[in-house]
Scaffold this motif. Structure first.
Motif, PDB file in Angstrom:
ATOM      1  N   MET A   1       0.633  -1.249  -0.029  1.00 61.85           N
ATOM      2  CA  MET A   1       0.035  -0.035   0.093  1.00 61.85           C
ATOM      3  C   MET A   1       0.868   1.276  -0.065  1.00 61.85           C
ATOM      4  N   LEU A   2       0.615   2.227  -0.767  1.00 61.19           N
ATOM      5  CA  LEU A   2       1.276   3.739  -0.835  1.00 61.19           C
ATOM      6  C   LEU A   2       0.527   4.512   0.177  1.00 61.19           C
ATOM      7  N   LEU A   3       1.554   5.248   0.845  1.00 61.50           N
ATOM      8  CA  LEU A   3       1.015   6.180   1.855  1.00 61.50           C
ATOM      9  C   LEU A   3       0.850   7.709   1.390  1.00 61.50           C
ATOM     10  N   ASN A   4      -0.146   8.108   1.397  1.00 61.63           N
ATOM     11  CA  ASN A   4      -0.478   9.447   0.985  1.00 61.63           C
ATOM     12  C   ASN A   4      -0.086  10.316   1.989  1.00 61.63           C
ATOM     13  N   GLN A   5       1.188  10.943   1.507  1.00 64.18           N
ATOM     14  CA  GLN A   5       1.961  11.888   2.406  1.00 64.18           C
ATOM     15  C   GLN A   5       1.365  13.209   2.716  1.00 64.18           C
ATOM     16  N   VAL A   6       0.060  13.640   2.250  1.00 67.15           N
ATOM     17  CA  VAL A   6      -0.573  14.771   2.453  1.00 67.15           C
ATOM     18  C   VAL A   6      -1.689  14.374   3.588  1.00 67.15           C
ATOM     19  N   GLY A   8      -1.991  11.175   4.993  1.00 67.70           N
ATOM     20  CA  GLY A   8      -1.688  10.251   5.953  1.00 67.70           C
ATOM     21  C   GLY A   8      -2.380   8.831   5.705  1.00 67.70           C
ATOM     22  N   GLN A   9      -3.232   8.772   4.507  1.00 66.45           N
ATOM     23  CA  GLN A   9      -4.158   7.540   4.425  1.00 66.45           C
ATOM     24  C   GLN A   9      -3.320   6.523   3.590  1.00 66.45           C
ATOM     25  N   SER A  10      -3.559   5.320   3.583  1.00 68.69           N
ATOM     26  CA  SER A  10      -2.972   4.376   2.689  1.00 68.69           C
ATOM     27  C   SER A  10      -3.908   4.310   1.423  1.00 68.69           C
ATOM     28  N   VAL A  41      -0.294  11.823  -8.635  1.00 74.18           N
ATOM     29  CA  VAL A  41       0.321  10.619  -7.867  1.00 74.18           C
ATOM     30  C   VAL A  41       1.763  11.273  -7.330  1.00 74.18           C
ATOM     31  N   GLU A  42       2.303  11.927  -8.082  1.00 76.86           N
ATOM     32  CA  GLU A  42       3.553  12.776  -7.621  1.00 76.86           C
ATOM     33  C   GLU A  42       3.351  13.713  -6.426  1.00 76.86           C
ATOM     34  N   LEU A  43       2.229  14.355  -6.543  1.00 73.24           N
ATOM     35  CA  LEU A  43       1.675  15.286  -5.715  1.00 73.24           C
ATOM     36  C   LEU A  43       1.447  14.750  -4.161  1.00 73.24           C
ATOM     37  N   LEU A  44       0.641  13.488  -4.308  1.00 70.42           N
ATOM     38  CA  LEU A  44       0.343  13.096  -3.135  1.00 70.42           C
ATOM     39  C   LEU A  44       1.309  11.986  -2.544  1.00 70.42           C
ATOM     40  N   TYR A  45       1.946  11.169  -3.084  1.00 66.16           N
ATOM     41  CA  TYR A  45       2.528  10.134  -2.858  1.00 66.16           C
ATOM     42  C   TYR A  45       4.115  10.352  -2.909  1.00 66.16           C
ATOM     43  N   LEU A  46       4.596  11.194  -3.900  1.00 61.39           N
ATOM     44  CA  LEU A  46       5.999  11.222  -3.994  1.00 61.39           C
ATOM     45  C   LEU A  46       6.452  12.850  -3.586  1.00 61.39           C
ATOM     46  N   ARG A  47       7.386  12.763  -2.551  1.00 60.00           N
ATOM     47  CA  ARG A  47       7.698  13.858  -1.815  1.00 60.00           C
ATOM     48  C   ARG A  47       9.405  13.903  -1.844  1.00 60.00           C
ATOM     49  N   LYS A  48       9.876  14.844  -2.468  1.00 63.26           N
ATOM     50  CA  LYS A  48      11.392  14.966  -2.174  1.00 63.26           C
ATOM     51  C   LYS A  48      12.079  13.561  -2.910  1.00 63.26           C
ATOM     52  N   LEU A  51       9.230   7.712  -1.776  1.00 66.32           N
ATOM     53  CA  LEU A  51       7.861   7.166  -1.942  1.00 66.32           C
ATOM     54  C   LEU A  51       7.664   6.368  -0.495  1.00 66.32           C
ATOM     55  N   LEU A  52       6.605   6.523   0.302  1.00 62.61           N
ATOM     56  CA  LEU A  52       6.489   5.562   1.606  1.00 62.61           C
ATOM     57  C   LEU A  52       5.574   4.668   1.121  1.00 62.61           C
ATOM     58  N   ILE A  53       5.861   3.306   1.331  1.00 68.70           N
ATOM     59  CA  ILE A  53       5.263   2.292   1.327  1.00 68.70           C
ATOM     60  C   ILE A  53       4.748   1.634   2.587  1.00 68.70           C
ATOM     61  N   GLU A  54       3.511   1.182   2.890  1.00 62.36           N
ATOM     62  CA  GLU A  54       3.081   0.546   4.035  1.00 62.36           C
ATOM     63  C   GLU A  54       2.843  -0.849   3.852  1.00 62.36           C
ATOM     64  N   CYS A  55       3.586  -1.711   4.664  1.00 67.93           N
ATOM     65  CA  CYS A  55       3.465  -3.136   4.481  1.00 67.93           C
ATOM     66  C   CYS A  55       3.100  -3.811   5.643  1.00 67.93           C
ATOM     67  N   GLU A  56       2.123  -4.837   5.569  1.00 75.32           N
ATOM     68  CA  GLU A  56       1.539  -5.617   6.558  1.00 75.32           C
ATOM     69  C   GLU A  56       2.491  -7.100   6.433  1.00 75.32           C
ATOM     70  N   VAL A  57       3.279  -7.455   7.465  1.00 73.37           N
ATOM     71  CA  VAL A  57       4.060  -8.749   7.329  1.00 73.37           C
ATOM     72  C   VAL A  57       3.584  -9.552   8.670  1.00 73.37           C
TER      73      VAL A  57
END
Length: 259
Positions: A1-6, A8-10, A41-48, A51-57
């Motif tokens: 899952m991608l983390l929305n950096q604006v 904070g939702q996945s 996508v770049e605005l919400l998920y890509l900052r500097k 890319l933040l990825i949320e994983c459940e392991v």
């Protein structure tokens, strides 16, 4: 899952996909499907350029299948009997001597328990004479007490094996060994024939073996060889020693014919 950096939702990139299981046998890692980039996508998920990825392991430990060997308690007890280690009582049977352990005998037989530890028992007794049993029978009897199983008798012919079981049934009755008694009953039920059924019937009646007694009478009634049974030596002995049984057999014969 991608983390929305604006917000904070996945955001689930591949919805509906079952969890991927990684194992040593799996040669496929990752996914061949990629998400196309857009300005949103770049605005919400890509900052500097990050890319933040949320994983459940979930780590699942594999259960070890440990092979547990079968119980060998009876083998150890048989070794204890044969090795005589710690034995505190001896039995003298027609010239042969058998060593045993009072605690184990008392645990297995109420008769031995009363003899060794009862109110009128002799706790200090060390030598006991057995004059109503043959050495081979007493040895087999001790084997059952220690191992809860009948001794090996495949080296005996059918007649000798039947005689051994008859003697063991008498011993089981004398020393209140109920399980041994039932086993002997079952073995004798399977060995009935016209020559021995009358003798076994007398034995069953003498030692209150109801199941064996019924089996003998049923055999005599259903074998259609009653004349052969009557002609046997066992039947002649039965008439002399336990005539009441003859009446019982006769009454059941009459009832079976009426049915």
């Amino acid at each position: 899952m991608l983390l929305n950096q604006v917000s904070g939702q996945s955001f689930v990139v591949l919805p509906g996909k079952a969890p991927r299981v990684f194992s040593r046998e799996c040669s496929c890692w990752g996914s061949r499907k990629f998400m196309k980039t857009t300005a949103e996508v770049e605005l919400l998920y890509l900052r500097k350029d990050c890319l933040l990825i949320e994983c459940e392991v979930s780590v699942i430990k594999e259960e070890l299948d440990i092979l547990v060997p079968p119980s060998d308690l009876s083998d150890h007890l048989a070794t204890l009997l044969e090795g005589k280690i710690g034995a505190d009582v001896t039995f003298k049977v027609q010239g042969e001597v058998f060593a045993a352990h009072k605690n184990l005998l008392a645990m297995r037989s109420a008769v031995f328990n009363a003899e060794f530890y009862g109110p009128i028992g002799d706790k200090g007794v060390q030598d006991i004479i057995i004059d109503d049993m043959q050495p081979a029978v007493f040895k087999a009897f001790l084997h059952f007490i220690y191992t809860d199983s009948m001794p090996f008798m495949d080296d005996l012919d059918d007649d000798d094996k039947r005689e051994m079981v008859k003697h063991l049934l008498v011993a089981a009755d004398k020393y209140a060994m109920e399980r041994m008694n039932r086993i002997c009953e079952g073995m004798l039920c399977k060995s009935l024939d016209v020559e021995t059924v009358a003798t076994i019937l007398a034995l069953a009646d003498q030692h209150n073996c109801r199941n064996l007694k019924d089996a003998c009478i049923e055999f005599m009634l259903s074998s259609n060889r009653m004349d052969d049974v009557i002609a046997s030596q066992g039947y002649a002995h039965l008439k002399r020693s336990r005539p009441v049984l003859i009446v019982d057999v006769f009454e059941r014969t009459v009832k079976s014919r009426k049915i």
